[in-house]
Write an enzyme that holds these catalytic residues in place. Structure first.
Site, PDB file in Angstrom:
ATOM      1  N   LYS A  14     -23.189  23.540 -21.708  1.00 17.98           N
ATOM      2  CA  LYS A  14     -24.503  24.089 -22.033  1.00 17.98           C
ATOM      3  C   LYS A  14     -24.418  24.949 -23.295  1.00 17.98           C
ATOM      4  O   LYS A  14     -25.183  24.792 -24.217  1.00 17.98           O
ATOM      5  CB  LYS A  14     -25.026  24.906 -20.852  1.00 17.98           C
ATOM      6  CG  LYS A  14     -26.365  25.552 -21.113  1.00 17.98           C
ATOM      7  CD  LYS A  14     -26.884  26.294 -19.895  1.00 17.98           C
ATOM      8  CE  LYS A  14     -28.102  27.131 -20.279  1.00 17.98           C
ATOM      9  NZ  LYS A  14     -28.674  27.878 -19.186  1.00 17.98           N
ATOM     10  N   GLU A  70     -12.470  26.761 -21.935  1.00 19.51           N
ATOM     11  CA  GLU A  70     -11.790  25.602 -21.354  1.00 19.51           C
ATOM     12  C   GLU A  70     -12.256  24.309 -22.010  1.00 19.51           C
ATOM     13  O   GLU A  70     -11.457  23.466 -22.422  1.00 19.51           O
ATOM     14  CB  GLU A  70     -12.081  25.509 -19.839  1.00 19.51           C
ATOM     15  CG  GLU A  70     -11.451  26.591 -18.995  1.00 19.51           C
ATOM     16  CD  GLU A  70     -12.299  27.845 -18.884  1.00 19.51           C
ATOM     17  OE1 GLU A  70     -13.196  28.065 -19.739  1.00 19.51           O
ATOM     18  OE2 GLU A  70     -12.064  28.618 -17.938  1.00 19.51           O
ATOM     19  N   GLY A 103     -26.745  26.304 -15.699  1.00 25.78           N
ATOM     20  CA  GLY A 103     -25.580  25.414 -15.658  1.00 25.78           C
ATOM     21  C   GLY A 103     -25.399  24.749 -14.304  1.00 25.78           C
ATOM     22  O   GLY A 103     -25.181  23.534 -14.212  1.00 25.78           O
ATOM     23  N   ARG A 104     -25.497  25.523 -13.230  1.00 21.96           N
ATOM     24  CA  ARG A 104     -25.267  24.950 -11.887  1.00 21.96           C
ATOM     25  C   ARG A 104     -26.461  24.162 -11.377  1.00 21.96           C
ATOM     26  O   ARG A 104     -26.436  23.657 -10.254  1.00 21.96           O
ATOM     27  CB  ARG A 104     -24.863  26.057 -10.916  1.00 21.96           C
ATOM     28  CG  ARG A 104     -25.810  27.233 -10.853  1.00 21.96           C
ATOM     29  CD  ARG A 104     -25.190  28.431 -10.146  1.00 21.96           C
ATOM     30  NE  ARG A 104     -26.022  29.620 -10.249  1.00 21.96           N
ATOM     31  CZ  ARG A 104     -26.024  30.480 -11.278  1.00 21.96           C
ATOM     32  NH1 ARG A 104     -25.210  30.266 -12.296  1.00 21.96           N
ATOM     33  NH2 ARG A 104     -26.806  31.535 -11.285  1.00 21.96           N
ATOM     34  N   GLU A 154     -22.381  31.496  -7.123  1.00 18.24           N
ATOM     35  CA  GLU A 154     -22.696  31.980  -8.467  1.00 18.24           C
ATOM     36  C   GLU A 154     -24.174  32.397  -8.541  1.00 18.24           C
ATOM     37  O   GLU A 154     -24.542  33.271  -9.314  1.00 18.24           O
ATOM     38  CB  GLU A 154     -22.380  30.904  -9.525  1.00 18.24           C
ATOM     39  CG  GLU A 154     -22.204  31.486 -10.925  1.00 18.24           C
ATOM     40  CD  GLU A 154     -21.753  30.464 -11.955  1.00 18.24           C
ATOM     41  OE1 GLU A 154     -22.561  29.601 -12.331  1.00 18.24           O
ATOM     42  OE2 GLU A 154     -20.595  30.535 -12.421  1.00 18.24           O
ATOM     43  N   HIS A 204      -8.502  18.539  11.618  1.00 18.41           N
ATOM     44  CA  HIS A 204      -7.052  18.616  11.823  1.00 18.41           C
ATOM     45  C   HIS A 204      -6.426  19.704  10.971  1.00 18.41           C
ATOM     46  O   HIS A 204      -5.218  19.696  10.729  1.00 18.41           O
ATOM     47  CB  HIS A 204      -6.426  17.257  11.523  1.00 18.41           C
ATOM     48  CG  HIS A 204      -6.954  16.187  12.436  1.00 18.41           C
ATOM     49  ND1 HIS A 204      -6.449  15.979  13.699  1.00 18.41           N
ATOM     50  CD2 HIS A 204      -8.005  15.343  12.291  1.00 18.41           C
ATOM     51  CE1 HIS A 204      -7.135  15.007  14.271  1.00 18.41           C
ATOM     52  NE2 HIS A 204      -8.095  14.610  13.451  1.00 18.41           N
TER      53      HIS A 204
HETATM   54  O1  F6P Z   1     -18.584  30.925 -16.616  1.00 16.55           O
HETATM   55  C1  F6P Z   1     -19.561  30.450 -15.757  1.00 16.55           C
HETATM   56  C2  F6P Z   1     -20.367  29.370 -16.400  1.00 16.55           C
HETATM   57  O2  F6P Z   1     -21.178  29.919 -17.380  1.00 16.55           O
HETATM   58  C3  F6P Z   1     -21.180  28.578 -15.395  1.00 16.55           C
HETATM   59  O3  F6P Z   1     -22.361  29.215 -15.063  1.00 16.55           O
HETATM   60  C4  F6P Z   1     -21.355  27.288 -16.098  1.00 16.55           C
HETATM   61  O4  F6P Z   1     -21.760  26.264 -15.241  1.00 16.55           O
HETATM   62  C5  F6P Z   1     -19.969  27.092 -16.672  1.00 16.55           C
HETATM   63  O5  F6P Z   1     -19.544  28.396 -17.007  1.00 16.55           O
HETATM   64  C6  F6P Z   1     -19.882  26.181 -17.849  1.00 16.55           C
HETATM   65  O6  F6P Z   1     -20.656  26.642 -18.916  1.00 16.55           O
HETATM   66  P1  F6P Z   1     -21.000  25.708 -20.138  1.00 16.55           P
HETATM   67  O7  F6P Z   1     -21.768  24.541 -19.625  1.00 16.55           O
HETATM   68  O8  F6P Z   1     -21.809  26.543 -21.079  1.00 16.55           O
HETATM   69  O9  F6P Z   1     -19.706  25.262 -20.753  1.00 16.55           O
END
Ligand code: F6P
Length: 511
Positions: free
Chosen positions: A198, A204, A255-256, A341, A372
């Site tokens: 987003k 990452e 995002g979620r 979240e 299990h």
């Molecule tokens: O760090 C949390 C967050 O902002 C989430 O809310 C979101 O889904 C995720 O990181 C990824 O964010 P982006 O889509 O901006 O990379």
């Protein structure tokens, strides 16, 4: 009014104190209509709520709580497109992404709705083009959190609808083991990378995207425009990375809550344009149910209120989720982000600290595997953990006896949790009276999955609205991001000045 200041809250506290002796077995004996009265049908989803620690008096009080805290006004404000995400001054309109062409849209939202469909059409046309391109055998989604969990969960869930001849990979973690393992099996000329973020700033995703680009070029790949696409609200940042094909969305999609937007592109490539539209249609049907069904027969409302009852009045601090369908194996992870979240907040919408609990801990694994592993604790542990079953009536395979056994296990577990076992003593004694909810889909299809996920979104909205919190921001993730930058620099320089002794010692060990 804040929930704990309402008359209904006080009444619920009184009701809860007289509830200590509540016994599900007695409740069924006392009320012949309990199973039907505490069941609810909604689009694509049937819910048996009757094995929960609740009764009609509880439900009536919870509905009063909803009324006194202005639940419907808050819901309607969301569906009017008001900026209910106040800390970020944003509207919350993931529901608009599933609103079909030709349906009634408020005048202020007509333009946004048109943009939604222009983007959707373009994205689905692109998905179809990728589907028919036999040279693309591998699609790699690089994203994390909401830019990973929804698409990953849905592509797994809809495996039986996924196009043959293409593999789908999801790389989220900055841990290089993940990307390196996926890259090992790929050929540059046969791979499409989708960079899903987003913000297009997430550490990452940016790290993985850069490494994927470097790998692609090192493998002799040169047509970045053909092999990379970005899914983002930050079109400029995607362009700066050299990516020319971008599908955008808007800041009013959390995002979620974003699998319905361009973030859903891996799903669309996997199941096709028609399948993706069915996913949206199922979710839209649940949106309509949430908006129009009377509260007493409104499934997201009933589930969300039950969550509040458990958390604040009966003191149950977690909820376990058991999908009895292996395709739904990433559903618990998806729901963890959605619930925790959204509602893991300690202040109300005005920033005042709250004196009551909010988000429960959510966890789970598919059944029968969980049986299990940790079901022991659900049956005989000292904590009561409400369990939510998700079962699917019709399998997508021909191994009928397997499916019967699977469903028999789901029903038997719900029964065992409730009934317990009293004719044996000591270690073999089960107290029973353990609560569960049983969600049932006829089939796992794009439409029913859409409805199931929208149901979960709205139930999270309901409890968040009662608690008076902003379910649509996530400031709690920021501190760790800032500190990670600092520690990263210190790992390189060795500078431990000003650090606490534990952090300094770990840094020294890891250098
Ligand atoms: O760090 C949390 C967050 O902002 C989430 O809310 C979101 O889904 C995720 O990181 C990824 O964010 P982006 O889509 O901006 O990379």
């Amino acid at each position: 009014m804040r929930c704990d200041q309402t008359a209904a809250w006080k009444a619920l506290q009184n009701h809860a104190s007289g509830f200590a002796g509540f016994d599900l077995r007695e409740a069924f004996k006392a009320d012949a209509s309990r199973a039907t009265g505490l069941s609810q049908s909604a689009p694509h989803v049937f819910a048996d709520l009757s094995k929960n620690h609740t009764d009609s008096a509880t439900e009536a009080l919870l509905l009063e709580l909803a009324q006194q805290t202005g639940l419907t006004q808050h819901r309607d404000a969301m569906f009017r497109g008001e900026p209910i995400n106040t800390t970020e001054d944003r509207a919350v309109m993931h529901w608009l992404l599933r609103q079909p062409v030709g349906s009634a849209v408020r005048a202020e939202l007509v333009e946004a709705h048109q943009q939604v469909h222009t983007t959707l059409d373009a994205m689905l046309a692109y998905a179809e083009q990728v589907r028919s391109d036999s040279t693309i055998t591998d699609v790699v989604n690089i994203g994390i959190g909401g830019s990973d969990l929804g698409p990953q969960m849905a592509v797994l869930a809809l495996q039986d609808f996924v196009i043959a001849g293409k593999r789908f990979h999801f790389v989220s973690n900055v841990d290089g083991h993940e990307l390196a393992t996926v890259l090992k099996g790929l050929k540059a000329q046969n791979t499409l990378f989708l960079i899903a973020s987003k913000t297009f700033t997430t550490l990452e995703t940016m790290t993985n995207a850069r490494s994927a680009l470097a790998w692609f070029q090192a493998q002799g790949g040169h047509d970045v425009a053909r092999h990379f696409a970005a899914l983002s609200t930050n079109v400029e940042a995607a362009a700066a990375l050299g990516i020319r094909t971008t599908f955008g969305f808007w800041d009013w999609v959390g995002g979620r809550y974003s699998m319905w937007s361009a973030i859903g592109l891996p799903i669309a490539i996997a199941i096709g344009a028609q399948g993706f539209r069915q996913l949206l249609t199922g979710a839209h049907a649940m949106d309509q149910h949430f908006q129009s069904a009377p509260l007493a027969q409104n499934l997201p409302v009933r589930l969300g209120l039950l969550d509040v009852w458990y958390r604040n009045f009966l003191g149950y601090t977690s909820r376990s989720i058991a999908p009895y369908h292996s395709g739904l194996r990433r559903l618990p992870a998806y729901l963890q982000q959605l619930e925790m979240e959204s509602n893991g907040k300690r202040v109300d919408r005005t920033g005042q600290a709250l004196p009551y609990g909010t988000s429960p801990v959510l966890w789970g694994e598919p059944g029968t595997n969980g049986q299990h592993a940790y079901f022991q604790m659900l049956h005989q542990g000292t904590d009561v953990v409400p369990l939510e079953f998700v079962a699917v009536k019709k399998p997508a395979h021909a191994l009928a006896d397997h499916h019967e056994l699977l469903l028999a296990n789901a029903i038997a577990q719900a029964q065992a949790l409730m009934q317990g076992q009293h004719d044996a003593g000591g270690h073999r004694h089960f107290t029973g009276n353990r609560p569960s909810t049983f969600l049932l889909l006829d089939e796992l299809t794009p439409a029913s999955l859409g409805a199931l996920i929208a149901l979960q979104e709205h139930r999270v909205f309901v409890s968040g609205a009662i608690w008076g919190i902003n379910s649509f921001d996530q400031w709690g993730v920021e501190l760790g991001k800032v500190l990670a930058k600092d520690i990263h620099a210190r790992l390189q320089s060795g500078d431990a000045s000003g650090l606490d002794p534990s952090t300094a010692a770990l840094l020294a060990r890891l250098r």
